[in-house]
Design an enzyme around this catalytic site. Sequence first.
Site, PDB file in Angstrom:
ATOM      1  N   CYS A   4      37.697  10.112  36.577  1.00  0.00           N
ATOM      2  CA  CYS A   4      39.148  10.235  36.409  1.00  0.00           C
ATOM      3  C   CYS A   4      39.874  10.213  37.752  1.00  0.00           C
ATOM      4  O   CYS A   4      40.790   9.396  37.957  1.00  0.00           O
ATOM      5  CB  CYS A   4      39.478  11.499  35.620  1.00  0.00           C
ATOM      6  SG  CYS A   4      38.717  13.013  36.255  1.00  0.00           S
ATOM      7  N   TYR A   5      39.483  11.082  38.676  1.00  0.00           N
ATOM      8  CA  TYR A   5      40.116  11.054  39.992  1.00  0.00           C
ATOM      9  C   TYR A   5      39.936   9.696  40.683  1.00  0.00           C
ATOM     10  O   TYR A   5      40.896   9.146  41.239  1.00  0.00           O
ATOM     11  CB  TYR A   5      39.547  12.157  40.888  1.00  0.00           C
ATOM     12  CG  TYR A   5      40.006  13.558  40.596  1.00  0.00           C
ATOM     13  CD1 TYR A   5      41.356  13.890  40.576  1.00  0.00           C
ATOM     14  CD2 TYR A   5      39.077  14.580  40.377  1.00  0.00           C
ATOM     15  CE1 TYR A   5      41.767  15.197  40.334  1.00  0.00           C
ATOM     16  CE2 TYR A   5      39.476  15.886  40.132  1.00  0.00           C
ATOM     17  CZ  TYR A   5      40.822  16.190  40.116  1.00  0.00           C
ATOM     18  OH  TYR A   5      41.224  17.489  39.877  1.00  0.00           O
TER      19      TYR A   5
END
EC number: 1.2.1.38
Length: 346
Positions: free
Chosen positions: A154-155
């Site tokens: 996600c990051y």
Amino acid sequence: MSSSNLRVALVGSTGYTALEVARLLLTHPGADLVVATSRQDEGKPLSEIHPMLAGRCDVTLQPLDADVIAKSADVAMCCLPHGASAESVKQLAEAGMRVIDFSADFRLSSLETYQHWYGVKHPWPERIGDVVYGMPEFFADEIRSADIVANPGCYPTSAIMPLAPLVKAGLIETDDIIVDSKSGVSGAGRSPKLGTLYCETNESISAYAVGTHRHAPEIADLVERIAGAPIEVMFTPHLTPMDRGILSTIYVKPVGKAGSVEDAVRAMMSLLRDTYSDQPCVHVVDHLPATKYVAGTNHVQISVRPSGKRAVIVCAIDNLTKGASGAAVQNMNVMFGLPETAGLLM
């Protein structure tokens, strides 16, 4: 449910990303969830684990048996944690299934880097560096024919999307990149932990894993793979009191030949718009992105501003959708020749 639809198996079904996959598949015109597995909740309906699905999804949880699943489904989405996931992916792939893996087990190009950062012995080391990274904006051709796709972190999604085109074009310095990211609590998973209890997170923002977060090498590795140039990145994640969303603020230095910072920012915005002009999920915008603008969708919003001698990039995504399950559905669509945004709230 249509007999001609793609049949999807969900492996590891009790977490938030699994719920998000099930939610998205409910409205997918060409794919159906037909199998869901869980070791601890075998025999229970998926809707008992995720009450949001009550009356809409009647799949019963079953144990993981790759040969049995391969007879019932065309593709498996593996939502297990690192280490455990690779072993299951191996079993599913050897049973003839195509697999989208949500863990970090196949994202990195180096076995040494993986074992250093994750601290586990990889059960299928010969596939490290061989599995396609699941970002269709850059790897669509490879995804179409892949047997296994490594779904992005996600990051990293919020950092790679803006950084890779700028590094590839030579518009920013590569040895001084700062990525400051804020995430909703769902990014920490569904298992109860002290640090994610309501009284610990409400009305508080905290940095964590400073200098040690496992997504730092993923950001650097993928930007280098896409752009062909190594980068040095300082990455610091923060936990914020919201359910979902990621906002990454990225500080970069324009290359010396770029003229004024304002000129450099205009060049960056122009390049990003050109890069993503044909990509349905990525939007380069004039306003400053915010998590609320992309919540529950597969959208990415990116913008750039001048600030002193630096350019400041702001990128917003939903950590559960474009940062996980939405990206997996997008990858599945590409793998099987379906419309890329099918089943995604656009």
